[in-house]
Scaffold this active site. Structure first.
Site, PDB file in Angstrom:
ATOM      1  N   GLU A  37       0.859  -1.177   0.000  1.00 42.96           N
ATOM      2  CA  GLU A  37       0.000   0.000   0.000  1.00 42.96           C
ATOM      3  C   GLU A  37       0.902   1.237   0.000  1.00 42.96           C
ATOM      4  O   GLU A  37       1.799   1.337   0.831  1.00 42.96           O
ATOM      5  CB  GLU A  37      -0.886   0.016   1.236  1.00 42.96           C
ATOM      6  CG  GLU A  37      -1.850  -1.147   1.333  1.00 42.96           C
ATOM      7  CD  GLU A  37      -2.614  -1.110   2.648  1.00 42.96           C
ATOM      8  OE1 GLU A  37      -3.487  -0.234   2.803  1.00 42.96           O
ATOM      9  OE2 GLU A  37      -2.332  -1.948   3.515  1.00 42.96           O
ATOM     10  N   ARG A 263       4.346 -13.438   9.543  1.00 40.58           N
ATOM     11  CA  ARG A 263       5.019 -12.158   9.363  1.00 40.58           C
ATOM     12  C   ARG A 263       6.239 -12.087  10.276  1.00 40.58           C
ATOM     13  O   ARG A 263       6.381 -12.852  11.236  1.00 40.58           O
ATOM     14  CB  ARG A 263       4.076 -11.003   9.664  1.00 40.58           C
ATOM     15  CG  ARG A 263       3.585 -10.961  11.099  1.00 40.58           C
ATOM     16  CD  ARG A 263       2.665  -9.779  11.354  1.00 40.58           C
ATOM     17  NE  ARG A 263       3.376  -8.525  11.184  1.00 40.58           N
ATOM     18  CZ  ARG A 263       2.774  -7.335  11.215  1.00 40.58           C
ATOM     19  NH1 ARG A 263       1.451  -7.275  11.356  1.00 40.58           N
ATOM     20  NH2 ARG A 263       3.470  -6.234  11.089  1.00 40.58           N
ATOM     21  N   LYS A 273       2.863   0.614  10.353  1.00 38.52           N
ATOM     22  CA  LYS A 273       3.038   1.834   9.562  1.00 38.52           C
ATOM     23  C   LYS A 273       2.346   3.024  10.225  1.00 38.52           C
ATOM     24  O   LYS A 273       2.828   4.161  10.127  1.00 38.52           O
ATOM     25  CB  LYS A 273       2.518   1.623   8.137  1.00 38.52           C
ATOM     26  CG  LYS A 273       3.518   0.909   7.251  1.00 38.52           C
ATOM     27  CD  LYS A 273       3.235   1.100   5.781  1.00 38.52           C
ATOM     28  CE  LYS A 273       2.071   0.295   5.306  1.00 38.52           C
ATOM     29  NZ  LYS A 273       1.930   0.349   3.826  1.00 38.52           N
TER      30      LYS A 273
END
Length: 557
Positions: A37, A263, A273
């Protein structure tokens, strides 16, 4: 901390899956994708995904696409797009063809949304966001059907077209899939396909005022691109049934398969983020590329190499179990790389002037020292004369136990040079030592005479020819191994910021060979650590050096 194994990469559970698919003829060529993104900079967790997706494609002769998931223009920016592309290339990877954008497929996605409406599998819902959440239920209670769920096809088509035309304000309506409000999987409870958002888009301008959700965009974009193995983190495992529902109910050109892996969770590190952006916006750090940040641009500016990060990703492997990775593994990877490849140099962080009283005035010897002890990188020249600088910590009038440096009447060897003896300490009016008077033994250049033992070796630079520089001592940004735990306990992860994460030393003195260090050029400053010339602030004749990592782990067990 035990030293990690380096003889082979850790296991990757996806490798045999890909190999089996190719051997069975399921796919002629594998195609993966990396879909960031563009709402922030890439961080160390993304590096694992990059290495996985691009690495598998390269290993098996396939292709990896770079596709920006640009479905939320309110939080996206061209700056982030440019930074992401630069980071992927810096890590050593190249995507297939041009970079792609989910927005490239907005027309097709809209047509497929219409297809679902015509098939009676999507409807326009007028519930407010708060009402929709209440109707959705929870993990123990089934949801309730929206009162707008049974609108007929014609009305839904009309309302959806009017949504596209911009007739309604943000949040007034949404297009939802008609699946099962009682499903135990919350993602199947009539998920949103489109929401109204009057926002300028960095790729499509003002063409659209409705934007598709990530879940609706994800699988269909994979299908358009012919992705064979859609690899994402475990948080999307519960989304896979929805991914497959869309593929089964739309006339897509391919049937990609989604796989999930654990992850990267790294201690002493934040990878959210949202929180990284908070650190930047509130001024706790100096931008996204601050060398204390967990962003790839931050690691790059700090002096990490692409090879060290790829090696780290190999060491931790790819599995579904997850777990917390010790940041010491990342620091080990960069130390191993720089030990083998970084040129050696000397830099005095806290200069103390030394006058060698029995060295001839005006005489200068150009001493040659190797730029690396094991590799042929050539030599650098250090002028040796009557006045030099040593580090202030290398002289103690009252030495602690085990001290092996310079003491009154004691001797040390200057690296690559002579043995000197401390004869007198000159002090200012406050009693601070401002200069040492020493003598040297002219017979000790590069050797110890028979019967002479000198335990200590210290670094030095010439007083006249050395270059003044700034040195930034970077350390871990957080004091706690689990900085986000404070959020769970009613505090803030900001409470764990390490006040010593950056110490700026001005007036340091570096050997002459460092005067024109190139941006991002890396060195081992003997006895001090690994450093690199700052990519933004370092200038010829006025270098600025960032500490990448200490010579060894300075954080105790």
């Amino acid at each position: 901390m035990s030293k990690p194994e380096t003889s082979a990469a850790a296991a990757n559970f996806l490798r045999p899956i890909v190999q089996a698919d190719l051997e069975a003829g399921k796919h002629a060529k594998i195609i993966t994708r990396f879909p960031p993104e563009p709402n922030g900079y890439l961080h160390i967790g993304h590096a694992k995904s990059i290495c996985l997706n691009f690495g598998l494609a390269k290993e098996f002769g396939g292709e990896c696409n770079l596709r920006f998931d640009d479905t939320n223009p309110a939080k996206e920016d061209q700056e982030y797009i440019d930074a992401i592309k630069a980071d992927v290339e810096w890590l050593g990877f190249q995507w297939a063809g041009e970079e792609r954008y989910a927005s490239n497929y907005f027309d097709q996605l809209y047509d497929w949304a219409v297809h679902l409406i015509k098939a009676g599998k999507a409807y326009v819902c007028d519930l407010s966001p708060d009402e929709a959440r209440a109707y959705r239920g929870n993990l123990t209670e089934a949801g309730k059907n929206s009162p707008f769920r049974e609108r007929n096809v014609e009305e839904n088509l009309d309302l959806f077209a009017r949504m596209k035309a911009g007739e309604f304000p943000d949040g007034a309506r949404a297009l939802r899939a008609k699946i099962d409000m009682a499903s135990p999987n919350m993602n199947l409870r009539d998920p949103i396909l489109y929401r109204i958002r009057h926002a300028h888009h960095h790729q499509t301008g003002d063409k659209w005022c409705i934007y598709p959700s990530y879940d609706f965009t994800h699988g269909q974009s994979d299908a358009i691109e012919g992705v064979t193995h859609s690899i994402c983190t475990l948080e999307f495992e519960d989304h896979r049934p929805l991914y497959e529902w869309f593929l089964a109910n739309l006339p897509v050109p391919a049937q990609p398969r989604q796989y999930e892996f654990a992850r990267l969770n790294l201690n002493y590190t934040i990878t959210s983020k949202r929180k990284l952006k908070q650190l930047v916006d509130e001024g706790h750090v100096n931008g996204w590329d601050d060398p204390r940040m967990s962003t790839l641009s931050g690691y790059r500016r700090r002096g990490y190499t692409p090879g060290s990060i790829r090696h780290f990703c190999d060491l931790i492997g790819v599995n579904r179990a997850g777990g917390l990775v010790d940041i010491g593994m990342l620091e080990f990877a960069i130390r191993e790389d720089l030990d083998a490849n970084a040129a050696r140099a000397m830099c005095v962080l806290k200069p103390l002037k030394v006058v060698i009283t029995n060295y001839p005035e005006g005489q200068v010897e150009n001493l040659e020292l190797p730029r690396h002890p094991k590799q042929d990188m050539g030599v650098r020249v250090l002028p040796f004369s009557r006045e030099i600088f040593i580090d202030a910590s290398d002289f103690e009038e009252v030495p602690p136990a085990g001290y092996k440096r310079l003491i009154p009447g004691g001797e040390v060897r200057l690296r690559g040079s002579y043995v000197i003896r401390a004869d007198e300490a000159i002090k200012d009016a406050e009693g601070n030592i401002v200069e040492l008077r020493c003598s040297y033994d002219e017979n000790t250049l590069g050797k110890n005479p028979e019967g002479r033992k000198v335990k200590g070796v210290i670094h030095w630079v010439p007083a006249a020819e050395s270059v003044e520089c700034e040195v930034r001592l970077y350390d871990r940004l957080f004091r706690s191994a689990s900085p986000e735990k404070a959020d769970e306990e009613g505090g803030s992860f900001l409470d764990n910021i390490n006040p010593e994460s950056l110490v700026v030393l001005k007036g340091c003195r570096a050997e002459p060979s460092l005067a024109n260090a190139q941006p991002e050029e890396r060195f081992q400053f003997e006895r001090e650590g690994y450093f690199c010339a700052d990519s933004k602030d370092s200038q010829p004749g006025a270098p600025v050096f960032n500490r990448t990592v200490t010579l060894r782990d300075s954080w105790g067990a």
